[in-house]
Design an enzyme around this catalytic site. Structure first.
Site, PDB file in Angstrom:
ATOM      1  N   ASN A 115     126.012  57.668  81.481  1.00 52.34           N
ATOM      2  CA  ASN A 115     125.231  57.345  80.291  1.00 52.34           C
ATOM      3  C   ASN A 115     123.902  58.087  80.177  1.00 52.34           C
ATOM      4  O   ASN A 115     123.642  58.751  79.198  1.00 52.34           O
ATOM      5  CB  ASN A 115     124.998  55.837  80.252  1.00 52.34           C
ATOM      6  CG  ASN A 115     124.378  55.354  78.980  1.00 52.34           C
ATOM      7  OD1 ASN A 115     123.167  55.440  78.798  1.00 52.34           O
ATOM      8  ND2 ASN A 115     125.195  54.857  78.062  1.00 52.34           N
TER       9      ASN A 115
ATOM     10  N   ASP B 244     118.798  50.013  75.608  1.00 51.73           N
ATOM     11  CA  ASP B 244     119.540  51.264  75.629  1.00 51.73           C
ATOM     12  C   ASP B 244     118.817  52.229  76.570  1.00 51.73           C
ATOM     13  O   ASP B 244     118.415  51.842  77.658  1.00 51.73           O
ATOM     14  CB  ASP B 244     119.701  51.810  74.209  1.00 51.73           C
ATOM     15  CG  ASP B 244     120.961  52.645  74.046  1.00 51.73           C
ATOM     16  OD1 ASP B 244     121.024  53.739  74.642  1.00 51.73           O
ATOM     17  OD2 ASP B 244     121.885  52.215  73.331  1.00 51.73           O
TER      18      ASP B 244
ATOM     19  N   ASN C  18     122.311  51.359  81.672  1.00 57.72           N
ATOM     20  CA  ASN C  18     122.090  52.323  80.599  1.00 57.72           C
ATOM     21  C   ASN C  18     120.931  53.256  80.942  1.00 57.72           C
ATOM     22  O   ASN C  18     121.094  54.204  81.689  1.00 57.72           O
ATOM     23  CB  ASN C  18     121.862  51.566  79.282  1.00 57.72           C
ATOM     24  CG  ASN C  18     122.101  52.403  78.057  1.00 57.72           C
ATOM     25  OD1 ASN C  18     121.634  53.521  77.966  1.00 57.72           O
ATOM     26  ND2 ASN C  18     122.838  51.859  77.098  1.00 57.72           N
TER      27      ASN C  18
END
Length: 310
Positions: free
Chosen positions: A124, A230, A173
Site C-alpha cells: 500500500n 489512509d 495503510n
C-alpha cells in the site's frame, strides 16, 4: 476552503503523490493503472502503464520510482458518483508486489512478490530511510466474507532481501518515519488508529511491552466516530499528517498522540498528502473521490524525504 488550489482533475483514483524537484508531481492512478506525472499547469503525462493496482510511490536512491502494487481492485459506485475500490474478483487480482519504474523510459521491474513463503497481498504505502532501506505496508485484501490481516515489511538496501517486521496488523495503510528515524508510524485504516514502533537496527523493531496479544508497538492515537485512516506524511516538527476518510480531512497528530487539528479538504475520500514548494510548506493532497490533485498552503514545513528533497 479558499486555500485549496486544484492542480489537476480527471484523475482515476489518484494516490501516492511525490513532489519532484522540478515542481511536477508524480502519482499513481489506481483505477487507470498508471504512474502519471502532473505538471504545475495541470497537464498530465503517463509515465508507465502498470497492471494490477499501483498504490503508493517513493523515489529511491537510484533515481527510480518504487511502487507498492496492491494487485488490483474491483470498482463500485460510491458517494456522489465516485467509484470506490471493492473486493477483487479472481480475474481482476494479479497478486501484490513491490516494483520500481525507470522514469526515463517507463520500464517496470518487479522486485518482490513474496516475503519468504508468504505472498504479498496488497502492498500500500512506502518510505525510504537514510540507509536506502524501504519500509512498506501491506493492507491485505478484503473479500465477500473474510479479509487478510496486514503487515509491515522492510526491504534492505539495493533490494537484496525482504524482512517481515510486524505481523499481524489490522489492515495497515500509511507509513512514515520520525525525523530522527527512530520511530516508524503505521496507520490502520478501519480503526483510525496510529501505531508507533521503535526501530533498533535498520529494518528491526525493538521489542516492547506487550499490551494485550503480542503487540510490538504503541497505539498513540485513535479517532472517534466513523472515520478511517489512509496514507500519511510527516512534518519537520514530527507531527504525523494522516489522510482521513469519511470525515474528509487531514488529521495532524503530534508524536505524543495529541490531535493537533483536522484540516478539511472537501472530499470524504481524501487519501494522501505530500509536501513541496519553498520550505516544504505546500501540501499536495490526493482527493480520490473527486479525482483531483490539489495544493494548499501549510502552516508548518514538511519533513524532507531521503533521496528527494535534499
Amino acid at each position: 476552503m479558499s486555500n485549496v488550489r486544484v492542480i489537476a482533475t480527471g484523475l482515476e483514483f489518484p494516490e501516492g503523490p511525490v513532489v519532484m524537484p522540478d515542481g511536477s508531481v508524480v502519482l499513481v492512478e489506481i483505477r487507470r493503472q498508471t504512474l502519471t506525472r502532473v505538471y504545475p499547469d495541470g497537464r498530465k503525462e503517463i509515465i508507465a502503464k502498470i497492471p494490477g493496482g499501483p498504490n503508493g510511490a517513493a523515489l529511491g536512491p537510484d533515481g527510480k520510482m518504487y511502487l507498492c502494487n496492491n494487485g488490483g481492485f474491483s470498482w463500485a459506485p460510491g458517494p456522489r458518483g465516485a467509484l470506490m475500490p471493492g473486493s477483487p474478483r479472481p480475474s481482476e487480482y494479479i497478486g501484490g508486489s513491490l516494483q520500481r519504474v525507470d522514469l526515463s523510459n517507463g520500464n517496470i521491474e518487479t522486485l518482490f512478490t513474496h516475503c519468504g513463503e508468504h505472498p504479498l497481498k496488497g502492498p500500500n504505502d512506502l518510505v525510504f530511510d537514510r540507509q536506502g532501506g524501504l519500509w512498506f505496508t501491506d493492507l491485505g485484501k478484503r473479500r465477500a466474507r473474510d479479509m487478510d490481516v496486514g503487515a509491515l515489511y522492510y526491504m534492505k538496501p539495493n533490494a537484496t532481501e525482504l524482512i517481515e517486521a510486524v505481523h499481524p496488523l489490522l489492515p495497515a495503510n500509511g507509513v512514515g518515519l520520525s525525523p530522527d528515524e527512530k520511530t516508524v508510524y503505521v496507520a490502520e485504516t478501519p480503526t483510525a488508529r496510529l501505531w508507533a514502533f521503535d526501530i533498533g537496527n535498520p529494518g528491526e523493531i525493538k521489542p516492547g511491552d506487550v499490551i494485550y496479544r503480542g503487540e510490538m508497538g504503541k497505539p498513540i492515537a485513535g479517532l472517534g466516530g466513523y472515520q478511517m485512516f489512509d496514507s500519511l506524511g510527516v512534518e519537520a516538527s514530527g507531527n504525523v499528517c494522516v489522510a482521513t476518510l469519511i470525515s474528509g480531512c487531514i488529521s495532524v497528530i503530534a508524536p505524543d498522540g495529541k490531535l493537533v487539528e483536522q484540516v478539511p479538504t472537501g472530499d470524504n475520500v481524501t487519501t494522501n498528502i505530500a509536501f513541496g514548494g519553498p520550505e516544504l510548506k505546500t501540501a499536495y493532497i490526493t482527493l480520490s473521490g473527486k479525482g483531483e490533485l490539489v495544493a494548499m498552503d501549510w502552516p508548518r514545513g514538511g519533513l524532507p524525504l531521503n533521496f528527494l528533497n535534499k
